[in-house]
Write a protein that holds these residues in place. Structure first.
Motif, mmCIF file in Angstrom:
data_model
loop_
_atom_site.group_PDB
_atom_site.id
_atom_site.type_symbol
_atom_site.label_atom_id
_atom_site.label_comp_id
_atom_site.label_asym_id
_atom_site.label_seq_id
_atom_site.Cartn_x
_atom_site.Cartn_y
_atom_site.Cartn_z
ATOM 1 N N ASP A 103 0.816 -1.223 0.000
ATOM 2 C CA ASP A 103 0.000 0.000 0.000
ATOM 3 C C ASP A 103 0.844 1.266 0.000
ATOM 4 O O ASP A 103 0.547 2.227 -0.713
ATOM 5 N N THR A 104 1.899 1.278 0.808
ATOM 6 C CA THR A 104 2.716 2.486 0.951
ATOM 7 C C THR A 104 4.008 2.432 0.149
ATOM 8 O O THR A 104 4.641 3.466 -0.074
ATOM 9 N N GLY A 105 4.418 1.229 -0.266
ATOM 10 C CA GLY A 105 5.694 1.096 -0.951
ATOM 11 C C GLY A 105 6.883 1.109 -0.009
ATOM 12 O O GLY A 105 8.038 1.035 -0.443
ATOM 13 N N GLU A 106 6.629 1.192 1.295
ATOM 14 C CA GLU A 106 7.710 1.240 2.284
ATOM 15 C C GLU A 106 8.527 -0.045 2.246
ATOM 16 O O GLU A 106 7.985 -1.143 2.187
ATOM 17 N N GLN A 107 9.843 0.112 2.287
ATOM 18 C CA GLN A 107 10.727 -1.049 2.324
ATOM 19 C C GLN A 107 10.765 -1.604 3.734
ATOM 20 O O GLN A 107 11.089 -0.910 4.685
ATOM 21 N N LEU A 108 10.435 -2.888 3.874
ATOM 22 C CA LEU A 108 10.380 -3.526 5.186
ATOM 23 C C LEU A 108 11.686 -4.234 5.520
ATOM 24 O O LEU A 108 12.182 -4.135 6.646
ATOM 25 N N GLN A 109 12.235 -4.966 4.569
ATOM 26 C CA GLN A 109 13.473 -5.699 4.783
ATOM 27 C C GLN A 109 14.230 -5.787 3.465
ATOM 28 O O GLN A 109 13.650 -5.656 2.373
ATOM 29 N N GLU A 110 15.527 -6.052 3.573
ATOM 30 C CA GLU A 110 16.360 -6.226 2.392
ATOM 31 C C GLU A 110 17.370 -7.336 2.676
ATOM 32 O O GLU A 110 18.029 -7.327 3.723
ATOM 33 N N ILE A 111 17.473 -8.291 1.774
ATOM 34 C CA ILE A 111 18.385 -9.419 1.937
ATOM 35 C C ILE A 111 19.490 -9.315 0.901
ATOM 36 O O ILE A 111 19.225 -9.343 -0.305
ATOM 37 N N THR A 112 20.743 -9.200 1.372
ATOM 38 C CA THR A 112 21.859 -9.004 0.448
ATOM 39 C C THR A 112 22.993 -10.005 0.631
ATOM 40 O O THR A 112 23.883 -10.076 -0.217
ATOM 41 N N THR A 113 23.000 -10.772 1.726
ATOM 42 C CA THR A 113 24.107 -11.714 1.962
ATOM 43 C C THR A 113 23.570 -13.111 2.240
ATOM 44 O O THR A 113 22.456 -13.280 2.757
ATOM 45 N N ASP A 114 24.390 -14.102 1.910
ATOM 46 C CA ASP A 114 24.012 -15.502 2.102
ATOM 47 C C ASP A 114 23.876 -15.804 3.600
ATOM 48 O O ASP A 114 24.744 -15.472 4.399
ATOM 49 N N GLY A 115 22.749 -16.411 3.981
ATOM 50 C CA GLY A 115 22.512 -16.767 5.373
ATOM 51 C C GLY A 115 21.930 -15.641 6.216
ATOM 52 O O GLY A 115 21.560 -15.865 7.376
ATOM 53 N N GLN A 116 21.839 -14.444 5.660
ATOM 54 C CA GLN A 116 21.245 -13.328 6.406
ATOM 55 C C GLN A 116 19.781 -13.621 6.710
ATOM 56 O O GLN A 116 19.031 -14.055 5.840
ATOM 57 N N GLU A 117 19.374 -13.390 7.946
ATOM 58 C CA GLU A 117 17.980 -13.587 8.338
ATOM 59 C C GLU A 117 17.386 -12.267 8.815
ATOM 60 O O GLU A 117 18.049 -11.490 9.508
ATOM 61 N N ALA A 118 16.158 -12.021 8.436
ATOM 62 C CA ALA A 118 15.456 -10.807 8.844
ATOM 63 C C ALA A 118 14.009 -11.169 9.150
ATOM 64 O O ALA A 118 13.362 -11.876 8.373
ATOM 65 N N ILE A 119 13.517 -10.698 10.280
ATOM 66 C CA ILE A 119 12.132 -10.982 10.662
ATOM 67 C C ILE A 119 11.207 -10.093 9.847
ATOM 68 O O ILE A 119 11.258 -8.867 9.935
ATOM 69 N N LEU A 120 10.382 -10.719 9.047
ATOM 70 C CA LEU A 120 9.419 -9.981 8.224
ATOM 71 C C LEU A 120 8.189 -9.611 9.047
ATOM 72 O O LEU A 120 7.755 -8.463 9.042
ATOM 73 N N LEU A 121 7.635 -10.592 9.759
ATOM 74 C CA LEU A 121 6.520 -10.340 10.677
ATOM 75 C C LEU A 121 6.817 -11.046 11.992
ATOM 76 O O LEU A 121 6.964 -12.270 12.003
ATOM 77 N N PRO A 122 6.916 -10.316 13.095
ATOM 78 C CA PRO A 122 7.208 -10.968 14.373
ATOM 79 C C PRO A 122 5.971 -11.664 14.938
ATOM 80 O O PRO A 122 4.841 -11.204 14.749
ATOM 81 N N GLY A 123 6.199 -12.754 15.629
ATOM 82 C CA GLY A 123 5.100 -13.430 16.316
ATOM 83 C C GLY A 123 4.670 -12.657 17.546
ATOM 84 O O GLY A 123 5.426 -11.846 18.101
ATOM 85 N N GLY A 124 3.453 -12.900 17.994
ATOM 86 C CA GLY A 124 2.949 -12.228 19.190
ATOM 87 C C GLY A 124 3.667 -12.710 20.450
ATOM 88 O O GLY A 124 4.046 -13.886 20.553
ATOM 89 N N ARG A 125 3.841 -11.831 21.404
ATOM 90 C CA ARG A 125 4.480 -12.217 22.663
ATOM 91 C C ARG A 125 3.534 -13.062 23.509
ATOM 92 O O ARG A 125 2.319 -12.857 23.509
ATOM 93 N N GLY A 126 4.115 -13.992 24.233
ATOM 94 C CA GLY A 126 3.313 -14.807 25.140
ATOM 95 C C GLY A 126 2.885 -13.998 26.362
ATOM 96 O O GLY A 126 3.599 -13.091 26.817
ATOM 97 N N GLY A 127 1.729 -14.327 26.913
ATOM 98 C CA GLY A 127 1.236 -13.628 28.100
ATOM 99 C C GLY A 127 1.951 -14.096 29.366
ATOM 100 O O GLY A 127 2.439 -15.231 29.435
ATOM 101 N N LEU A 128 1.999 -13.241 30.370
ATOM 102 C CA LEU A 128 2.635 -13.590 31.642
ATOM 103 C C LEU A 128 1.670 -14.381 32.516
ATOM 104 O O LEU A 128 0.471 -14.088 32.572
ATOM 105 N N GLY A 129 2.217 -15.386 33.203
ATOM 106 C CA GLY A 129 1.397 -16.151 34.142
ATOM 107 C C GLY A 129 1.158 -15.380 35.434
ATOM 108 O O GLY A 129 1.800 -14.348 35.699
ATOM 109 N N ASN A 130 0.226 -15.888 36.265
ATOM 110 C CA ASN A 130 -0.135 -15.141 37.482
ATOM 111 C C ASN A 130 0.987 -15.094 38.513
ATOM 112 O O ASN A 130 0.949 -14.296 39.452
ATOM 113 N N ASP A 131 2.032 -15.910 38.336
ATOM 114 C CA ASP A 131 3.170 -15.851 39.251
ATOM 115 C C ASP A 131 3.826 -14.474 39.233
ATOM 116 O O ASP A 131 4.416 -14.041 40.233
#
Length: 336
Positions: A103-131
């Motif tokens: 929609d915006t054309g914004e660059q989110l990530q760029e991969i230029t080297t072998d083995g480079q890893e980049a998080i495209l969409l992060p997973g949701g954080r787990g909730g804290l227990g009552n402890d």
């Protein structure tokens, strides 16, 4: 590289995993009927990750994979046991891949080297227990956090070929023939325009076991920067080349005008391309006489490095390689 297998643009729907819920649990044992809170945390949801793979040259493997979904994290449990993390989804992509917001054309990530890893969409954080919520004034909290939801977005993956030298020229200028002679690449060659419909890469052997990568970009036509012909589809591949090698046939009606037209199309598409080193190869010199070659040389800008070549008779190819290597290993000022 078969034309049907070269894909440099895909649009995919990505959904990262939701975080697991924290546990609202209390310690209950035979001799501890009213133990304190011991709810564990929820696990993180799975990420969507891009990873560079130097063995890949195309996005074909993602063309029909329209939906990418990571696993959710596990819920927490009693005894302060955390939930399992959701499994990440790793998408291997060629070097030179860019992720954009459609929609915006914004660059989110760029991969230029072998083995480079980049998080495209992060997973949701787990909730804290009552402890985590016990205190001197609240010794039996029943509250635990829910996990964060995952994210869902459409993403454009766009490949810009990484090459040392990019061949720039009108259709039928002899670019594919040149690439086939100086490297092991075997692009389709025929005596009609637009034979090359996809970029082709070739590794060019140089002196003392050195080498560089050359890319044959499909022919540009006047108006390519406004979307005519195949221009807009492939002009982006030129952005990653260290040196631009303009290829113009010696039998062109006006070599200088053809060079200026190509230069203008690149300028209109992206003014930053004017900062790149530029070389000129006058191809097909076996089709004209010495007087024509002298006239052509007199018409061209003095500061522009020019090499006269014939891929068929292999004239001038060693000089061309020397000139390319010199520009790849030095940083001379760009010509005007």
């Amino acid at each position: 590289m078969a034309s049907s297998n070269f894909i440099d643009y895909v649009k995919i729907n990505c959904r990262s995993g939701a975080g697991g819920a924290g546990s609202s649990h209390f310690r209950r044992e035979k001799h501890v009927p009213k133990g304190g809170p011991d709810g564990g945390d929820g696990g993180r949801g799975g990420h969507i990750i891009l990873r560079g793979n130097a063995q890949m040259w195309t996005l074909l493997h993602l063309k029909y994979r329209k939906h990418v979904k990571a696993d959710s994290g596990g819920n927490g449990d009693g005894g302060r046991r955390s939930g399992a993390q959701g499994e990440d989804v790793i998408l291997d992509v060629p070097l030179g891949t860019i992720a954009r917001n459609p929609d915006t054309g914004e660059q989110l990530q760029e991969i230029t080297t072998d083995g480079q890893e980049a998080i495209l969409l992060p997973g949701g954080r787990g909730g804290l227990g009552n402890d985590h919520f016990k205190s001197p004034t609240l010794q039996a909290p029943e509250h635990a956090q829910p996990g964060e939801p995952g994210r869902e977005e459409w993403v454009i993956l766009e490949l810009k070929l990484l090459a040392d030298v990019g061949l720039v020229g009108f259709p039928n200028a002899g670019k594919s023939t040149l690439l086939s002679v100086v490297s092991a690449a075997r692009p389709e060659i025929a005596d009609y325009p637009f034979t090359t419909l996809v970029p082709n890469l070739g590794v060019v052997a140089y002196r003392d076991y050195k080498s560089f990568v050359m890319a044959d970009i499909p022919g540009i036509i006047e108006g390519a920067s406004q979307g005519k012909g195949l221009g807009l589809r492939f002009l982006r591949h030129i952005e990653r080349n260290s040196v631009l090698l303009f290829v113009i046939p010696a039998d062109s009606p006006d070599v200088k005008q053809e060079y200026n037209t190509l230069l203008n199309e690149l300028r209109e598409y992206n003014p930053e391309l004017m900062d790149k080193d530029r070389l000129l190869a006058i191809s097909k010199i076996d089709t004209v006489d010495e007087a024509d070659l002298a006239r052509i040389k007199g018409e061209l800008p003095e500061k522009l490095p020019v090499t006269f070549i014939s891929a068929v008779s292999q004239k001038g190819l060693s000089e061309l390689k020397d000139q390319i290597w010199q520009h790849l290993t030095q940083t001379p000022a760009a010509v005007v």
